[in-house]
Design an enzyme around this catalytic site. Sequence first.
Site, PDB file in Angstrom:
ATOM      1  CB  ILE A  68       2.262   0.297  -3.488  1.00 51.57           C
ATOM      2  CG1 ILE A  68       2.653   1.201  -4.167  1.00 51.57           C
ATOM      3  CG2 ILE A  68       0.035  -0.509  -3.636  1.00 51.57           C
ATOM      4  CD1 ILE A  68       2.709   0.922  -5.969  1.00 51.57           C
ATOM      5  N   PRO A  69       0.754  -0.276  -0.142  1.00 52.31           N
ATOM      6  CG  PRO A  69       0.372   1.303   1.679  1.00 52.31           C
ATOM      7  CD  PRO A  69       0.926   1.384   0.437  1.00 52.31           C
ATOM      8  CB  CYS A  70      -0.501  -4.953  -0.974  1.00 54.31           C
ATOM      9  SG  CYS A  70       1.553  -6.000  -0.617  1.00 54.31           S
ATOM     10  CG  HIS A  71       2.029  -3.991   4.452  1.00 58.81           C
ATOM     11  ND1 HIS A  71       2.870  -3.417   3.584  1.00 58.81           N
ATOM     12  CD2 HIS A  71       1.678  -3.524   5.331  1.00 58.81           C
ATOM     13  CE1 HIS A  71       2.576  -2.174   4.382  1.00 58.81           C
ATOM     14  NE2 HIS A  71       2.033  -2.228   5.220  1.00 58.81           N
TER      15      HIS A  71
END
Length: 282
Positions: free
Chosen positions: A244-247
Amino acid sequence: MPNDMSDSYHYNVMRRALQAVDRLGPQAGLDTLARELNMSPAHFQRLFSQWVGVSPKRYQQYLTLSHAKALLEDRFTTLATAQEAGLSGPGRLHDLFLRWEAMSPGDYATGGAGLTIHWGWFDSPFGPALVMGTDRGICGIAFAAETGEDAAMADMTARWPEAHYVEDAPLLRPWVQAAFGQQDGPVPLFLIGAPFQIKVWEALMRIPSGHVTTYSEIAQSIGNPRAVRAVGTAVGRNPISYLIPCHRALRKSGGLGGYHWGLPVKRALLAWESARLDGTTG
């Protein structure tokens, strides 16, 4: 596997390279950077090429502090069209088959009571990774290079305090190896969060690898454009880093914003994905 070939070793080199580029500037040459890292230029170049697939000279542009701003200009993703923008093309890092389901709000409110969560430590391109999962999929990934392993474990177990935790790396290993591109296979995710958080996390999963969006764009995409601050909080509470690419969520200004597992990890994630995407398209 030799130590200098491990993913975690590569990340430690990357972290030191970030510090060197910040101190010396992006004009620093290969010889200068290698000397800062106490390596020969040939060894330094070989390590970087193994880790990301491009030379250190090309990679330096992705390490600079201005890289996030450049991404916003060149690879900004409008989430309404993200499905068409590359989720099944080169924007996908490993062509992962991600499928996910969410725990019901009522079950979430119990703090994980009745859940058995398996956990294990794994090597990753971004340092030691603590991975947790139920029998339905991965529910947590924490990177410990900046925080330390004890802090990462305490952080993750505090999210679901009533769950039963069992160390079982072999159970998780096929999912983890698929997640980090070490083998093919599905990567099931089990989202444990409040309904608003899950909406935000699902929006994050529509951002292609190598691309970014903003917190305000996420708020718009979930039908709550005024909730930018709440979106930022939900992004920060994402338990499944990387997948889950919060970056990939940035401030409108091009600032990195925060990152739960340390800004050096966020910068390395963005740089790694950008370099790999450019390697497949150019």
